[in-house]
Design a protein around this motif. Structure first.
Motif, PDB file in Angstrom:
ATOM      1  N   MET A   1       0.855  -1.179   0.000  1.00 24.91           N
ATOM      2  CA  MET A   1       0.000   0.000   0.000  1.00 24.91           C
ATOM      3  C   MET A   1       0.896   1.237   0.000  1.00 24.91           C
ATOM      4  O   MET A   1       1.816   1.339   0.801  1.00 24.91           O
ATOM      5  CB  MET A   1      -0.880  -0.027   1.239  1.00 24.91           C
ATOM      6  N   PRO A   2       0.632   2.189  -0.881  1.00 24.00           N
ATOM      7  CA  PRO A   2       1.471   3.393  -0.920  1.00 24.00           C
ATOM      8  C   PRO A   2       1.219   4.290   0.295  1.00 24.00           C
ATOM      9  O   PRO A   2       0.150   4.235   0.910  1.00 24.00           O
ATOM     10  CB  PRO A   2       1.029   4.077  -2.205  1.00 24.00           C
ATOM     11  N   GLY A   7       3.239  15.116   0.754  1.00 28.53           N
ATOM     12  CA  GLY A   7       3.055  15.266  -0.673  1.00 28.53           C
ATOM     13  C   GLY A   7       3.871  14.353  -1.557  1.00 28.53           C
ATOM     14  O   GLY A   7       3.790  14.430  -2.772  1.00 28.53           O
ATOM     15  N   LYS A   8       4.660  13.464  -0.982  1.00 23.13           N
ATOM     16  CA  LYS A   8       5.506  12.569  -1.787  1.00 23.13           C
ATOM     17  C   LYS A   8       5.221  11.111  -1.437  1.00 23.13           C
ATOM     18  O   LYS A   8       4.942  10.787  -0.290  1.00 23.13           O
ATOM     19  CB  LYS A   8       6.967  12.866  -1.515  1.00 23.13           C
ATOM     20  N   LEU A   9       5.309  10.248  -2.451  1.00 22.40           N
ATOM     21  CA  LEU A   9       5.199   8.811  -2.194  1.00 22.40           C
ATOM     22  C   LEU A   9       6.473   8.341  -1.511  1.00 22.40           C
ATOM     23  O   LEU A   9       7.579   8.604  -1.995  1.00 22.40           O
ATOM     24  CB  LEU A   9       5.012   8.050  -3.505  1.00 22.40           C
ATOM     25  N   VAL A  10       6.324   7.689  -0.380  1.00 20.50           N
ATOM     26  CA  VAL A  10       7.473   7.207   0.381  1.00 20.50           C
ATOM     27  C   VAL A  10       7.230   5.765   0.829  1.00 20.50           C
ATOM     28  O   VAL A  10       6.096   5.286   0.835  1.00 20.50           O
ATOM     29  CB  VAL A  10       7.762   8.089   1.624  1.00 20.50           C
ATOM     30  N   GLY A 107      -7.549   3.919   6.486  1.00 25.67           N
ATOM     31  CA  GLY A 107      -8.908   3.422   6.294  1.00 25.67           C
ATOM     32  C   GLY A 107      -9.406   3.741   4.905  1.00 25.67           C
ATOM     33  O   GLY A 107      -8.668   3.649   3.922  1.00 25.67           O
ATOM     34  N   ASN A 108     -10.649   4.155   4.813  1.00 23.28           N
ATOM     35  CA  ASN A 108     -11.279   4.439   3.528  1.00 23.28           C
ATOM     36  C   ASN A 108     -10.953   5.878   3.120  1.00 23.28           C
ATOM     37  O   ASN A 108     -11.762   6.786   3.239  1.00 23.28           O
ATOM     38  CB  ASN A 108     -12.787   4.224   3.637  1.00 23.28           C
ATOM     39  N   VAL A 109      -9.730   6.080   2.652  1.00 22.93           N
ATOM     40  CA  VAL A 109      -9.206   7.397   2.295  1.00 22.93           C
ATOM     41  C   VAL A 109      -9.256   7.544   0.775  1.00 22.93           C
ATOM     42  O   VAL A 109      -8.605   6.798   0.060  1.00 22.93           O
ATOM     43  CB  VAL A 109      -7.760   7.551   2.811  1.00 22.93           C
ATOM     44  N   LEU A 110     -10.022   8.519   0.313  1.00 23.98           N
ATOM     45  CA  LEU A 110     -10.230   8.707  -1.118  1.00 23.98           C
ATOM     46  C   LEU A 110      -9.584   9.993  -1.618  1.00 23.98           C
ATOM     47  O   LEU A 110      -9.391  10.947  -0.861  1.00 23.98           O
ATOM     48  CB  LEU A 110     -11.724   8.729  -1.430  1.00 23.98           C
ATOM     49  N   ARG A 111      -9.313  10.028  -2.891  1.00 23.19           N
ATOM     50  CA  ARG A 111      -8.671  11.165  -3.557  1.00 23.19           C
ATOM     51  C   ARG A 111      -9.407  12.481  -3.280  1.00 23.19           C
ATOM     52  O   ARG A 111      -8.781  13.516  -3.081  1.00 23.19           O
ATOM     53  CB  ARG A 111      -8.642  10.867  -5.045  1.00 23.19           C
ATOM     54  N   ILE A 125      -0.839  10.137   4.465  1.00 23.57           N
ATOM     55  CA  ILE A 125      -2.119   9.602   4.003  1.00 23.57           C
ATOM     56  C   ILE A 125      -1.866   8.256   3.344  1.00 23.57           C
ATOM     57  O   ILE A 125      -0.966   8.131   2.509  1.00 23.57           O
ATOM     58  CB  ILE A 125      -2.785  10.561   2.995  1.00 23.57           C
ATOM     59  N   VAL A 126      -2.652   7.266   3.742  1.00 19.67           N
ATOM     60  CA  VAL A 126      -2.603   5.958   3.098  1.00 19.67           C
ATOM     61  C   VAL A 126      -3.845   5.879   2.211  1.00 19.67           C
ATOM     62  O   VAL A 126      -4.947   5.642   2.698  1.00 19.67           O
ATOM     63  CB  VAL A 126      -2.598   4.810   4.134  1.00 19.67           C
ATOM     64  N   PRO A 127      -3.681   6.125   0.903  1.00 15.68           N
ATOM     65  CA  PRO A 127      -4.842   6.138   0.015  1.00 15.68           C
ATOM     66  C   PRO A 127      -5.397   4.740  -0.235  1.00 15.68           C
ATOM     67  O   PRO A 127      -4.694   3.742  -0.090  1.00 15.68           O
ATOM     68  CB  PRO A 127      -4.299   6.744  -1.281  1.00 15.68           C
ATOM     69  N   ALA A 128      -6.663   4.698  -0.621  1.00 18.13           N
ATOM     70  CA  ALA A 128      -7.316   3.419  -0.885  1.00 18.13           C
ATOM     71  C   ALA A 128      -6.756   2.734  -2.127  1.00 18.13           C
ATOM     72  O   ALA A 128      -6.698   1.514  -2.190  1.00 18.13           O
ATOM     73  CB  ALA A 128      -8.821   3.623  -1.038  1.00 18.13           C
ATOM     74  N   LYS A 129      -6.341   3.532  -3.125  1.00 18.78           N
ATOM     75  CA  LYS A 129      -5.842   2.960  -4.380  1.00 18.78           C
ATOM     76  C   LYS A 129      -4.506   3.600  -4.754  1.00 18.78           C
ATOM     77  O   LYS A 129      -4.279   4.772  -4.480  1.00 18.78           O
ATOM     78  CB  LYS A 129      -6.834   3.219  -5.514  1.00 18.78           C
ATOM     79  N   GLU A 130      -3.687   2.838  -5.429  1.00 21.79           N
ATOM     80  CA  GLU A 130      -2.397   3.340  -5.887  1.00 21.79           C
ATOM     81  C   GLU A 130      -2.565   4.533  -6.829  1.00 21.79           C
ATOM     82  O   GLU A 130      -1.814   5.502  -6.778  1.00 21.79           O
ATOM     83  CB  GLU A 130      -1.615   2.233  -6.579  1.00 21.79           C
ATOM     84  N   ALA A 131      -3.567   4.487  -7.699  1.00 26.07           N
ATOM     85  CA  ALA A 131      -3.804   5.591  -8.639  1.00 26.07           C
ATOM     86  C   ALA A 131      -4.120   6.886  -7.893  1.00 26.07           C
ATOM     87  O   ALA A 131      -3.761   7.970  -8.334  1.00 26.07           O
ATOM     88  CB  ALA A 131      -4.932   5.236  -9.593  1.00 26.07           C
TER      89      ALA A 131
END
Length: 176
Positions: A1-2, A7-10, A107-111, A125-131
């Protein structure tokens, strides 16, 4: 999970440990639920690892205060996209309890929620989807003017107007 941090993917350096009988890792930072934290508080202290706590959104955030000095991370849960209690918890944690450490949305974190999460005090933030993770920057720049004041450093529209009109009148910009 990203994981999005500032603001950066880590890479997430915390290992999420389940409540069941999963052993605690020996030398890596751990992210545990409140139940596991309370049940194994002494073991976590003696393990000498950084501890992150997943705080339930149905408990008052003020109850976390005694644990804050021992925590390296606080994660607040969004069980559904319609449940916004973690926004209030985040602001209270930052503004009233003075938490300066990492604050993570799980959890259920959306764009669609990224901007308000950042404005509420979340820096992870742990987003729900990689996109969704790839769309973070776009979400952060989707609005430039805000009505609501928050602790993220951006002026509300009212504060910006008061400052601009006070400057034109030759005053210091302080509101009466």
């Amino acid at each position: 999970m990203p994981l999005i941090e500032n603001g950066k993917l880590v890479e997430d350096r915390f290992t999420r440990v389940a409540d069941e009988d999963e052993a605690l890792p020996a030398s890596t930072p751990v992210l545990v639920s409140l139940d596991r934290f309370l049940k194994e508080e002494e073991a976590l202290k003696s393990a000498n690892v950084e501890v992150g706590l997943i705080w339930p959104n149905n408990k008052p955030i003020a109850e976390i205060a005694p644990y804050l000095p021992r925590l390296a991370l606080v994660a607040l849960n969004f069980p559904t996209f319609r449940d916004g209690r973690a926004y209030s918890q985040a602001r209270l944690l930052r503004e009233r309890l003075g938490w300066k450490g990492p604050l993570r949305a799980v959890g259920n974190v959306l764009r669609d929620q990224f901007l308000i999460m950042a404005r509420s005090g979340f820096d992870q933030i742990v987003p729900a989807k990689e996109a969704d993770a790839r769309a973070f920057d776009e979400a952060m720049h989707s609005y430039t003017v805000f009505y609501q004041p928050t602790g993220d450093g951006r002026k509300s529209l009212l504060r910006a107007r008061l400052g601009r009109s006070a400057t034109r009148k030759g005053t210091t910009g302080e509101a009466a």
